[in-house]
Motif scaffolding. Structure first.
Motif, PDB file in Angstrom:
ATOM      1  N   ILE A  14       0.991   8.603   6.496  1.00 45.32           N
ATOM      2  CA  ILE A  14       0.490   7.234   6.289  1.00 45.32           C
ATOM      3  C   ILE A  14       0.361   6.999   4.784  1.00 45.32           C
ATOM      4  N   VAL A  15       1.123   6.045   4.277  1.00 44.95           N
ATOM      5  CA  VAL A  15       1.084   5.738   2.838  1.00 44.95           C
ATOM      6  C   VAL A  15       0.076   4.606   2.637  1.00 44.95           C
ATOM      7  N   GLY A  16      -1.055   4.910   1.992  1.00 44.15           N
ATOM      8  CA  GLY A  16      -2.084   3.897   1.765  1.00 44.15           C
ATOM      9  C   GLY A  16      -3.262   4.098   2.697  1.00 44.15           C
ATOM     10  N   GLY A  17      -4.418   4.331   2.108  1.00 36.43           N
ATOM     11  CA  GLY A  17      -5.636   4.554   2.901  1.00 36.43           C
ATOM     12  C   GLY A  17      -6.649   3.456   2.651  1.00 36.43           C
ATOM     13  N   GLY A  18      -6.200   2.192   2.706  1.00 34.38           N
ATOM     14  CA  GLY A  18      -7.119   1.049   2.640  1.00 34.38           C
ATOM     15  C   GLY A  18      -7.749   0.874   4.020  1.00 34.38           C
ATOM     16  N   LEU A  19      -8.280  -0.325   4.273  1.00 33.77           N
ATOM     17  CA  LEU A  19      -8.960  -0.547   5.554  1.00 33.77           C
ATOM     18  C   LEU A  19      -8.013  -0.338   6.727  1.00 33.77           C
ATOM     19  N   GLY A  53     -15.584  -7.324  -3.576  1.00 29.20           N
ATOM     20  CA  GLY A  53     -16.692  -8.212  -3.230  1.00 29.20           C
ATOM     21  C   GLY A  53     -16.552  -8.834  -1.859  1.00 29.20           C
ATOM     22  N   ARG A  54     -15.454  -8.537  -1.159  1.00 31.96           N
ATOM     23  CA  ARG A  54     -15.197  -9.269   0.078  1.00 31.96           C
ATOM     24  C   ARG A  54     -16.067  -8.807   1.229  1.00 31.96           C
ATOM     25  N   VAL A  55     -16.398  -9.783   2.031  1.00 35.23           N
ATOM     26  CA  VAL A  55     -17.125  -9.542   3.266  1.00 35.23           C
ATOM     27  C   VAL A  55     -16.164 -10.043   4.337  1.00 35.23           C
ATOM     28  N   ALA A 148      -0.949   9.254  -5.684  1.00 35.87           N
ATOM     29  CA  ALA A 148      -0.057   8.163  -5.255  1.00 35.87           C
ATOM     30  C   ALA A 148       1.257   8.710  -4.723  1.00 35.87           C
ATOM     31  N   VAL A 149       1.823   7.973  -3.785  1.00 31.17           N
ATOM     32  CA  VAL A 149       3.171   8.304  -3.302  1.00 31.17           C
ATOM     33  C   VAL A 149       4.165   7.731  -4.317  1.00 31.17           C
ATOM     34  N   ALA A 150       4.976   8.601  -4.892  1.00 31.42           N
ATOM     35  CA  ALA A 150       5.936   8.142  -5.905  1.00 31.42           C
ATOM     36  C   ALA A 150       7.238   7.680  -5.255  1.00 31.42           C
ATOM     37  N   SER A 182       3.211  -3.464  -1.407  1.00 34.37           N
ATOM     38  CA  SER A 182       3.847  -2.323  -0.735  1.00 34.37           C
ATOM     39  C   SER A 182       5.072  -1.723  -1.444  1.00 34.37           C
ATOM     40  N   PRO A 183       4.853  -0.744  -2.316  1.00 35.14           N
ATOM     41  CA  PRO A 183       5.999  -0.088  -2.948  1.00 35.14           C
ATOM     42  C   PRO A 183       6.939   0.551  -1.918  1.00 35.14           C
ATOM     43  N   THR A 184       6.388   0.994  -0.775  1.00 30.76           N
ATOM     44  CA  THR A 184       7.237   1.633   0.245  1.00 30.76           C
ATOM     45  C   THR A 184       8.186   0.602   0.865  1.00 30.76           C
ATOM     46  N   VAL A 300       2.718  -1.857   8.255  1.00 27.02           N
ATOM     47  CA  VAL A 300       1.478  -2.169   8.972  1.00 27.02           C
ATOM     48  C   VAL A 300       0.537  -2.940   8.032  1.00 27.02           C
ATOM     49  N   GLY A 301      -0.213  -3.903   8.577  1.00 26.74           N
ATOM     50  CA  GLY A 301      -1.219  -4.619   7.790  1.00 26.74           C
ATOM     51  C   GLY A 301      -0.569  -5.477   6.708  1.00 26.74           C
ATOM     52  N   ASP A 302      -1.252  -5.554   5.539  1.00 27.90           N
ATOM     53  CA  ASP A 302      -0.756  -6.426   4.470  1.00 27.90           C
ATOM     54  C   ASP A 302       0.633  -6.021   3.975  1.00 27.90           C
ATOM     55  N   GLY A 312     -10.173 -16.217   8.041  1.00 33.31           N
ATOM     56  CA  GLY A 312     -10.659 -14.831   8.034  1.00 33.31           C
ATOM     57  C   GLY A 312      -9.904 -13.951   9.018  1.00 33.31           C
ATOM     58  N   GLN A 313      -8.570 -13.982   8.953  1.00 30.36           N
ATOM     59  CA  GLN A 313      -7.797 -13.251   9.966  1.00 30.36           C
ATOM     60  C   GLN A 313      -6.921 -12.135   9.405  1.00 30.36           C
ATOM     61  N   GLY A 314      -6.766 -12.030   8.070  1.00 28.37           N
ATOM     62  CA  GLY A 314      -5.801 -11.069   7.507  1.00 28.37           C
ATOM     63  C   GLY A 314      -6.048  -9.646   7.956  1.00 28.37           C
TER      64      GLY A 314
HETATM   65  C1  LIG Z   1     -10.707 -13.783  -0.558  1.00 34.25           C
HETATM   66  C2  LIG Z   1     -10.271 -13.038   0.671  1.00 34.25           C
HETATM   67  C3  LIG Z   1     -11.082 -13.026   1.785  1.00 34.25           C
HETATM   68  C4  LIG Z   1     -10.670 -12.363   2.971  1.00 34.25           C
HETATM   69  N1  LIG Z   1     -11.475 -12.421   4.068  1.00 34.25           N
HETATM   70  C5  LIG Z   1     -11.045 -11.863   5.238  1.00 34.25           C
HETATM   71  C6  LIG Z   1     -11.832 -11.952   6.430  1.00 34.25           C
HETATM   72  O1  LIG Z   1     -12.923 -12.547   6.451  1.00 34.25           O
HETATM   73  N2  LIG Z   1     -11.359 -11.385   7.584  1.00 34.25           N
HETATM   74  C7  LIG Z   1     -10.139 -10.755   7.608  1.00 34.25           C
HETATM   75  O2  LIG Z   1      -9.716 -10.310   8.696  1.00 34.25           O
HETATM   76  N3  LIG Z   1      -9.377 -10.626   6.476  1.00 34.25           N
HETATM   77  C8  LIG Z   1      -9.797 -11.151   5.294  1.00 34.25           C
HETATM   78  N4  LIG Z   1      -9.033 -11.035   4.156  1.00 34.25           N
HETATM   79  C9  LIG Z   1      -7.773 -10.240   4.215  1.00 34.25           C
HETATM   80  C10 LIG Z   1      -8.024  -8.726   4.089  1.00 34.25           C
HETATM   81  O3  LIG Z   1      -8.885  -8.467   2.998  1.00 34.25           O
HETATM   82  C11 LIG Z   1      -6.708  -7.948   3.929  1.00 34.25           C
HETATM   83  O4  LIG Z   1      -5.807  -8.390   4.922  1.00 34.25           O
HETATM   84  C12 LIG Z   1      -6.922  -6.440   4.094  1.00 34.25           C
HETATM   85  O5  LIG Z   1      -7.808  -5.950   3.133  1.00 34.25           O
HETATM   86  C13 LIG Z   1      -5.588  -5.675   3.981  1.00 34.25           C
HETATM   87  O6  LIG Z   1      -5.818  -4.291   4.131  1.00 34.25           O
HETATM   88  P1  LIG Z   1      -4.625  -3.232   3.908  1.00 34.25           P
HETATM   89  O7  LIG Z   1      -5.254  -1.907   4.144  1.00 34.25           O
HETATM   90  O8  LIG Z   1      -3.420  -3.637   4.679  1.00 34.25           O
HETATM   91  O9  LIG Z   1      -4.210  -3.395   2.388  1.00 34.25           O
HETATM   92  P2  LIG Z   1      -5.045  -2.947   1.012  1.00 34.25           P
HETATM   93  O10 LIG Z   1      -6.471  -3.219   1.258  1.00 34.25           O
HETATM   94  O11 LIG Z   1      -4.341  -3.650  -0.053  1.00 34.25           O
HETATM   95  O12 LIG Z   1      -4.841  -1.396   0.968  1.00 34.25           O
HETATM   96  C14 LIG Z   1      -3.664  -0.811   0.484  1.00 34.25           C
HETATM   97  C15 LIG Z   1      -3.977   0.615   0.054  1.00 34.25           C
HETATM   98  O13 LIG Z   1      -2.742   1.260  -0.304  1.00 34.25           O
HETATM   99  C16 LIG Z   1      -2.953   2.054  -1.436  1.00 34.25           C
HETATM  100  N5  LIG Z   1      -1.676   2.234  -2.129  1.00 34.25           N
HETATM  101  C17 LIG Z   1      -0.852   1.297  -2.650  1.00 34.25           C
HETATM  102  N6  LIG Z   1       0.244   1.873  -3.163  1.00 34.25           N
HETATM  103  C18 LIG Z   1       0.118   3.203  -2.943  1.00 34.25           C
HETATM  104  C19 LIG Z   1       0.926   4.320  -3.252  1.00 34.25           C
HETATM  105  N7  LIG Z   1       2.098   4.197  -3.882  1.00 34.25           N
HETATM  106  N8  LIG Z   1       0.499   5.550  -2.903  1.00 34.25           N
HETATM  107  C20 LIG Z   1      -0.695   5.703  -2.257  1.00 34.25           C
HETATM  108  N9  LIG Z   1      -1.491   4.684  -1.951  1.00 34.25           N
HETATM  109  C21 LIG Z   1      -1.090   3.440  -2.294  1.00 34.25           C
HETATM  110  C22 LIG Z   1      -3.993   1.293  -2.268  1.00 34.25           C
HETATM  111  O14 LIG Z   1      -4.690   2.186  -3.113  1.00 34.25           O
HETATM  112  C23 LIG Z   1      -4.886   0.710  -1.163  1.00 34.25           C
HETATM  113  O15 LIG Z   1      -5.983   1.530  -0.865  1.00 34.25           O
HETATM  114  C24 LIG Z   1      -9.429 -11.683   2.991  1.00 34.25           C
HETATM  115  C25 LIG Z   1      -8.620 -11.657   1.840  1.00 34.25           C
HETATM  116  C26 LIG Z   1      -9.021 -12.336   0.703  1.00 34.25           C
HETATM  117  C27 LIG Z   1      -8.124 -12.317  -0.514  1.00 34.25           C
END
Ligand SMILES: Cc1cc2nc3c(=O)[nH]c(=O)nc-3n(C[C@H](O)[C@H](O)[C@H](O)COP(=O)(O)OP(=O)(O)OC[C@H]3O[C@@H](n4cnc5c(N)ncnc54)[C@H](O)[C@@H]3O)c2cc1C
Length: 423
Positions: A14-19, A53-55, A148-150, A182-184, A300-302, A312-314
């Motif tokens: 899994i490349v990326g450990g965000g939410l 800062g997001r909720v 980071a994944v290069a 998404s660099p991948t 997957v995801g963003d 509030g659906q992203g």
């Molecule tokens: C103002 C605002 C308000 C929002 N409010 C809501 C809401 O109320 N409800 C809702 O459902 N959504 C909301 N969203 C959307 C939501 O925040 C995003 O959809 C969500 O955070 C995406 O998560 P993700 O894990 O896909 O991406 P990201 O959070 O971008 O995570 C990507 C991860 O990948 C890692 N990464 C990137 N490149 C590499 C690499 N080369 N090697 C290793 N790791 C890497 C990064 O470090 C990061 O941790 C909001 C967005 C905004 C801008």
């Protein structure tokens, strides 16, 4: 996981450990599929109050998934139930007063569809903390961070990531959860349909005198939507959509002027409101990947899609991807088949692409409709709000969609995790 001097071998990379990426890791691990998550950021920095800062408004079905993934005990104290959502139109200073008195508004009351709230408002940092706690309890998932994944190389049997540290991780498949840029995805040459909005999302937290009673307010100003989202305690998170050319000036105001600007939009319905903590700003845009999968790769995801925060659906869309993908992968692994085979990844793409595209385009239409101050459009949308408010069946349908308890293809197409069941 086996580690030789050169390469860590696992089932899923899994490349990326965000939410999204960490939730996918937890879901796969609970389904018995071993995985490695690689993230570029230091885990201790991403739970810091200053990082994000997001909720997030977390839909009811997504909360069920957090429960099924053993995260809810850590989240419950930080999760504010959303009991009602009030949507109204307003213009100019003291917008909230006018919104309160608006003749046309839309009121979603959770009691119309049951006892459960429509969702919860949770600060992203608490969700990240709960994920990290849950990770400790799941031996089948390993987080490598910060690193980071290069690059990722693909062959007929799997995908190999080369990390900046020089380590390599190999799995049968790579899941790109590496966010909007998404660099991948870019390295794989997957194209996007995308556009930007001439708007910025200003996010801050306010403390107010009176309780919000779990009511989320969204009203529409000429520059775009202004959302007041209830948080635990007498606090609310503001998502203030502003024209991009004006946003820097608002962000640079001193505390007193910023408080005054907020009061102009916020109005007195919650008593005196004062911003607490930092201000953040996020550029707003739309993107949708033309393909979600390639041989040995799934987005997957963003990494796959990004939408305006108007509804509030992203994150909810990304976590629905997780629930569907985890189910497809776990079912395949249980049959002893190849989890990275083309037909397996295609099943995920077919399941999620229509739902994501339909919702994303619907939200884009809302952004255009509600960021518009042309009189006939304003009048038409006000009447539209009033009409929907008078149609209980439609109102309930909207609530069920917002809560994530129906899929575009009907309830039975909801993945098990979103029904609160084990993966
Ligand atoms: C103002 C605002 C308000 C929002 N409010 C809501 C809401 O109320 N409800 C809702 O459902 N959504 C909301 N969203 C959307 C939501 O925040 C995003 O959809 C969500 O955070 C995406 O998560 P993700 O894990 O896909 O991406 P990201 O959070 O971008 O995570 C990507 C991860 O990948 C890692 N990464 C990137 N490149 C590499 C690499 N080369 N090697 C290793 N790791 C890497 C990064 O470090 C990061 O941790 C909001 C967005 C905004 C801008």
């Amino acid at each position: 996981m086996t580690e030789t001097a050169a390469t860590i071998e696992t089932e899923a990379l899994i490349v990326g450990g965000g939410l999204v990426g960490l939730t996918l890791g937890l879901a796969l691990a609970r389904g018995g599929v071993e995985c490695v998550v690689v993230d570029a950021l230091d885990p201790s920095s991403v739970t810091d109050a200053a990082f994000d800062g997001r909720v997030s408004a977390v839909a009811f079905a997504t909360c069920r998934m957090f429960r099924a993934l053993n995260m809810w005990d850590d989240l419950a104290a930080h999760a504010q139930p959303i009991n009602d959502i009030v949507v109204s139109d307003s213009r100019g200073p003291r917008a909230a007063d006018k919104a309160a008195a608006a003749p046309f508004f839309l009121h979603f009351d959770h009691r119309e569809i049951g006892d459960e709230p429509l969702g919860h408002l949770i600060e992203n940092r608490y969700t990240r903390l709960a994920q990290q706690e849950a990770l400790e309890r799941e031996p089948l998932v390993t987080l490598i961070a910060p690193d980071a994944v290069a690059r990722v190389d693909y062959d007929a049997r799997g995908a190999t990531a080369e990390l900046r540290s020089g380590r390599k991780v190999r799995g049968r498949v790579a899941f790109a959860c590496d966010g909007r840029a998404s660099p991948t995805r870019e390295a794989a040459g997957i194209k996007l349909v995308k556009w930007t909005y001439p708007q910025v999302g200003i996010v801050t937290t306010v403390e107010h005198e009176r309780p919000h009673e779990g009511v989320a307010q969204e009203y529409f100003l000429p520059a775009g939507p202004f959302a007041i989202l209830p948080m635990v305690g007498n606090r609310s998170s503001l998502v203030w959509t502003e024209r991009e050319e004006l946003a820097p000036a608002f962000l640079a105001l001193d505390d007193d002027q910023f408080t005054e600007e907020i009061a102009n939009r916020f109005g007195p319905y919650l008593g005196k409101a004062r911003p607490v903590g930092p201000r953040w700003s996020y550029p707003l845009g739309f993107h949708m990947a033309r393909e979600y999968v390639r041989p040995r790769l799934a987005l997957v995801g963003d990494a796959a899609h990004g939408v305006h925060p108007i509804a509030g659906q992203g994150l909810n869309l990304g976590l629905r991807d997780v629930a569907a993908l985890a189910e497809v992968i776990v079912d395949t692994a249980r049959l002893g088949l190849d989890i990275g085979a083309d037909d397996v990844l295609k099943r995920y793409e077919t399941w999620r692409r229509f739902d994501n595209t339909a919702l994303a385009l619907g939200m884009d239409a809302l952004v255009h409709l509600f960021s518009n101050d042309v009189a006939p459009v304003r009048i038409a949308r006000d009447i539209g709000l009033g009409i929907v408010n008078e149609l209980p069946l439609l109102r309930r349908l909207f609530m069920r969609h917002a809560g994530g308890t129906v899929a575009m293809g009907g309830e039975k197409k909801l993945p098990r995790l979103l029904r609160g069941e084990a993966v």
